[in-house]
Design a protein around this motif. Structure first.
Motif, PDB file in Angstrom:
ATOM      1  N   UNK A  13       0.843  -1.202   0.000  1.00  0.00           N
ATOM      2  CA  UNK A  13       0.000   0.000   0.000  1.00  0.00           C
ATOM      3  C   UNK A  13       0.879   1.255   0.000  1.00  0.00           C
ATOM      4  N   UNK A  14       1.981   1.204   0.767  1.00  0.00           N
ATOM      5  CA  UNK A  14       2.913   2.346   0.793  1.00  0.00           C
ATOM      6  C   UNK A  14       3.439   2.626  -0.610  1.00  0.00           C
ATOM      7  N   UNK A  15       3.794   1.566  -1.343  1.00  0.00           N
ATOM      8  CA  UNK A  15       4.310   1.742  -2.701  1.00  0.00           C
ATOM      9  C   UNK A  15       3.242   2.323  -3.638  1.00  0.00           C
ATOM     10  N   UNK A  16       2.009   1.817  -3.525  1.00  0.00           N
ATOM     11  CA  UNK A  16       0.916   2.340  -4.364  1.00  0.00           C
ATOM     12  C   UNK A  16       0.660   3.819  -4.068  1.00  0.00           C
ATOM     13  N   UNK A 134       5.920   5.254  11.903  1.00  0.00           N
ATOM     14  CA  UNK A 134       5.271   6.054  10.850  1.00  0.00           C
ATOM     15  C   UNK A 134       6.204   7.018  10.121  1.00  0.00           C
ATOM     16  N   UNK A 135       7.333   7.376  10.719  1.00  0.00           N
ATOM     17  CA  UNK A 135       8.165   8.424  10.102  1.00  0.00           C
ATOM     18  C   UNK A 135       8.714   7.982   8.757  1.00  0.00           C
ATOM     19  N   UNK A 136       9.196   6.749   8.661  1.00  0.00           N
ATOM     20  CA  UNK A 136       9.781   6.272   7.400  1.00  0.00           C
ATOM     21  C   UNK A 136       8.739   6.154   6.284  1.00  0.00           C
ATOM     22  N   UNK A 137       7.571   5.506   6.535  1.00  0.00           N
ATOM     23  CA  UNK A 137       6.552   5.507   5.462  1.00  0.00           C
ATOM     24  C   UNK A 137       6.079   6.905   5.064  1.00  0.00           C
ATOM     25  N   UNK A 138       6.032   7.829   6.046  1.00  0.00           N
ATOM     26  CA  UNK A 138       5.662   9.221   5.708  1.00  0.00           C
ATOM     27  C   UNK A 138       6.721   9.828   4.784  1.00  0.00           C
ATOM     28  N   UNK A 139       8.003   9.539   5.075  1.00  0.00           N
ATOM     29  CA  UNK A 139       9.098  10.043   4.231  1.00  0.00           C
ATOM     30  C   UNK A 139       9.001   9.460   2.825  1.00  0.00           C
TER      31      UNK A 139
END
Length: 423
Positions: A13-16, A134-139
């Motif tokens: 989902x992060x990639x999409x 959450x910080x890395x997926x937000x980045x």
């Protein structure tokens, strides 16, 4: 504890959503990239082109707030789908002969469709990751913007140079529809949503208290300065390279990628450093608030040197580094807001934050256009505009340093909410 486990499928989902933001920023950059051909074909002066740049943000903020409240009640997967369809359809009228008014209207519609994009994507991704992760997926999510430009600029500029700027818009419409199909097949709602038990432990806080908290105000102020720089980059960077510094349209396409490459490195580094600081026991005041604000101040000071440097490569380097440093704030503010905002109110609060700081997108292109039009030479006008940007970035970074205290915000807000109310 189960709430600290990242659910299966979270990174898909992060990639999409990374691709979602990639398309979003490719859509934004195309007017700036084709700025000189559009001005020449439509006989626009700098002020009119500034109006075109700011028109994108006219309904951006209003739309962000409205949709922010909608995603508190409607699944984000459907909201994201509807937004991507609007973006795609708004590009196709530009393929044929188009008037300035039609171009203006299509950019306003596109802005309304894209206004809530980052806030809704963040809200969606937070349903897949617990707070401390959450910080890395937000980045990564915010890097969709940089990669949208890095990948799109060479391709779109090739279309502009070899065919026409009209076809560049059409290409973006097709790419948007391709994402819609991918999301229909693979997009899902995250499992980390509010339960009855969580709601009992996570009471509602009045919106007035959330929106007047010092960390919320600090995030809006700090990100406003960063977005001023970003909206100038979207609208005016390529025209500056061509009109101000004398590069060809072909060369300007490659040079226009540089701020986004540098910005991508800054944002990913910020996400990684923040995560490392948190695991080593730093408070979120240091690992998020200070880490996001200091680069803004340094970036503003670097921009302030531009008028005293030699026109050419030195100016480009100062502009690239100065504006690129401001990107750190985008990584840290959504997690800071997520720290103290109850889950059922988070979508709206992040959206309102987005609506406030993106007001810079309405003002900055207009200010730059007006300054260029009334300057003795285009270069002088651009440099005055970037100096204004420098002052705003330093001021917003200092406000961030002063106001961002997320680690103590939640306890203070909950204590306020629990106080008895007297008539």
């Amino acid at each position: 504890m189960t709430e600290h486990v990242t659910p299966k499928g979270a990174w898909t989902i992060t990639f999409l959503l990374f691709l979602f933001m990639l398309v979003n920023f490719a859509d934004k950059i195309v007017v700036g990239l084709a700025g000189v051909p559009i001005m020449e074909e439509m006989k626009l002066d700098a002020e009119q082109f500034g109006t075109l740049g700011s028109s994108f943000f006219l309904l951006f903020s209003i739309s962000a707030i409205v949709v922010g409240f909608i995603v508190n009640r409607v699944q984000t997967r459907w909201v994201l789908l509807a937004m991507a369809v609007i973006w795609s359809v708004a590009q196709f009228p530009m393929v044929g002969t188009v008037s300035f008014t039609t171009l203006l209207i299509c950019r306003i519609i596109l802005g309304a469709g894209e206004g809530p994009a980052f806030a809704v994507a963040v809200h969606a991704i937070y349903k897949w990751f617990p707070d401390e992760k959450r910080t890395l997926p937000t980045a990564i999510l915010s890097q969709g913007s940089a990669f949208g430009v890095i990948l799109a600029v060479p391709a779109l500029n090739w279309i502009i140079v070899n065919h026409s700027w009209h076809y560049a818009f059409g290409a973006l419409g097709v790419v948007g529809l391709m994402w819609v199909v991918a999301w229909l097949i693979m997009g899902k709602e995250g499992p980390l949503v509010q339960t009855v038990a969580m709601a009992a432990a996570d009471p509602r806080v009045p919106y007035f208290q959330l929106l007047t908290s010092r960390t919320f105000i600090g995030c809006c102020a700090a990100t406003f300065g960063a977005y001023w720089a970003l909206s100038l980059g979207l609208t005016w960077f390529t025209p500056f390279i061509v009109q101000g510094l004398g590069f060809s349209q072909q060369d300007a396409g490659w040079v226009s990628v540089l701020p986004w490459v540098f910005g991508a490195v800054i944002v990913l580094l910020t996400g990684w450093i923040s995560q490392v600081m948190l695991t080593r026991g730093f408070t979120t005041r240091g690992a998020r608030g200070v880490l996001g604000s200091v680069p803004l101040i340094i970036g503003g000071l670097i921009l302030a040197i531009m008028p005293y440097s030699t026109p050419g490569g030195t100016m480009v380097a100062l502009l690239v580094v100065g504006t690129g440093l401001s990107g750190a704030i985008y990584v840290v503010c959504p997690p800071m807001l997520g720290e103290f905002t109850p889950v059922q109110q988070r979508g709206a609060v992040i959206a309102i934050y987005g609506a406030i700081y993106t007001l810079a997108g309405i003002i900055a292109p207009l200010v730059m256009g007006s300054v260029i039009k009334h300057a003795a030479t285009p270069l002088e006008g651009y440099l005055t505009g970037f100096t204004i940007n420098a002052v705003i970035m330093v001021s917003s970074g200092l406000l961030g340093l002063l106001l961002l205290w997320p680690n103590s915000e939640r306890a203070r807000l909950l204590a306020q909410a629990a106080q008895p109310k007297f008539a």
